[in-house]
Design a protein around this motif. Sequence first.
Motif: not given
Length: 427
Positions: A153-155, A175-181, A339-340
């Motif tokens: 997950g990267h935004s 830019d980590a996805d929410p909830g990821k370290s 998928q994004s």
Amino acid sequence: MKRFIFWTLGTLVILVAWVTVNFVATTEGWGLTPLAEPGDTIGFTRAISNEARTEAKGNLVLAVLNSGKVVHSDAMSTGKPVSDKSVFGVASLSKWVTAVGVMQLAQQGKLDLDVPVSTYLTRWQLPPSEFDNNKVTLRLLLSHTAGITDGLGHSGFAPGEPVQALESHLTQAMDADPGKSGKVQVGIEPGTTWMYSGGSYNLTQLIVEEVTGESFAQYMQKAVFEPLGMTHSSFILDRADPTVAQYFGENGVEQVYPNYTSLAATGLYTTLSDLVRFANAQLPSTVADPAMPRLLSDSSLADMRTPIANIDGLDIWGTGIMLFAPNGKGDNVVGHGGQSPYLNSTVRIDPASGDGFIAIQSGNKEALASNLATHWTTWKTGKPDIYVLGNTFPAMIMRVLTGAVVILVTAIALGIFTGLRRKRANR
């Protein structure tokens, strides 16, 4: 006592049969209804385009391949028209393309997939952990089994914003996805468990740069895109290119592709026509379109398809490649998806036949391209893919547990009832 043993064994046989039937029914796809009869290419292509046109809310391109050749393609959009030459971001489909670039270096003897990654690193190292970091290899990174627990997950970063440096990104992705370290570190014993990790591909990206002395984008352009004739593909988006497809988001609102540090994990921009060339290059030489160029030997391609990651007894991942479903020929339908938000891409191929399916779309919240590819996999193999199994396994487990409780309660009740009747008869 004999009656009790017989009753217990009978109950166990029924339980085992119940579990077995449910497992086989789920994994074999009993009850699945293909869009067309096996071998009916015209019927399938008509049905898949109808489904796409019914469901697409933004833009979508797709292609069906037989023996590596395109036998059907379609394109649709609610905005600027798209075609097989339109450039889309394809998110995590980038990982498969990255793995092919890595396999080239391995084939040339410049990389060893099975030595500690620290062998190749000078600019950054995995932080100390309670596990042996020397067990982390490129093969494990590419198969998401290296024990890296970032969950990325990267935004990405908006145009005009600074793009985080790769080494800093590996330490703590901004830019980590929410909830990821957002931290690339070893949190599980390497080689023991599958856990999806975009950070594993960020580390792979760094290794490619260390070994080649080039930027990742430059190496992939020279080593993959140019030899395959993928003239519209790049890890650096040309925003002035008029062939770039609109990126539709929620409610059809157009949004802007971000910039990425994580090129290897999610930064590829490409076209349907280029992905046809890429798909052919991943097929064995016996079934690929002979007019298309190739990169890897048949043995390297087979190595990539060799199962590494397994969940619930099902093979799901090889070296940089997803194993979607058994093809009935001792191999699997393979490929990758991406998928994004409101964007989805997929490429699937059957190495036994050279048949394949490719789709890219934006504008749908659900994974429309992957859903269409699932229809193709069911039509080609008669079996569910790993996405279907992921959705049906929890229901199967609940059904098995419920049935097991009913079987046990019924067996106990019947045992008690039979015992009482026997006592009455003996009075």
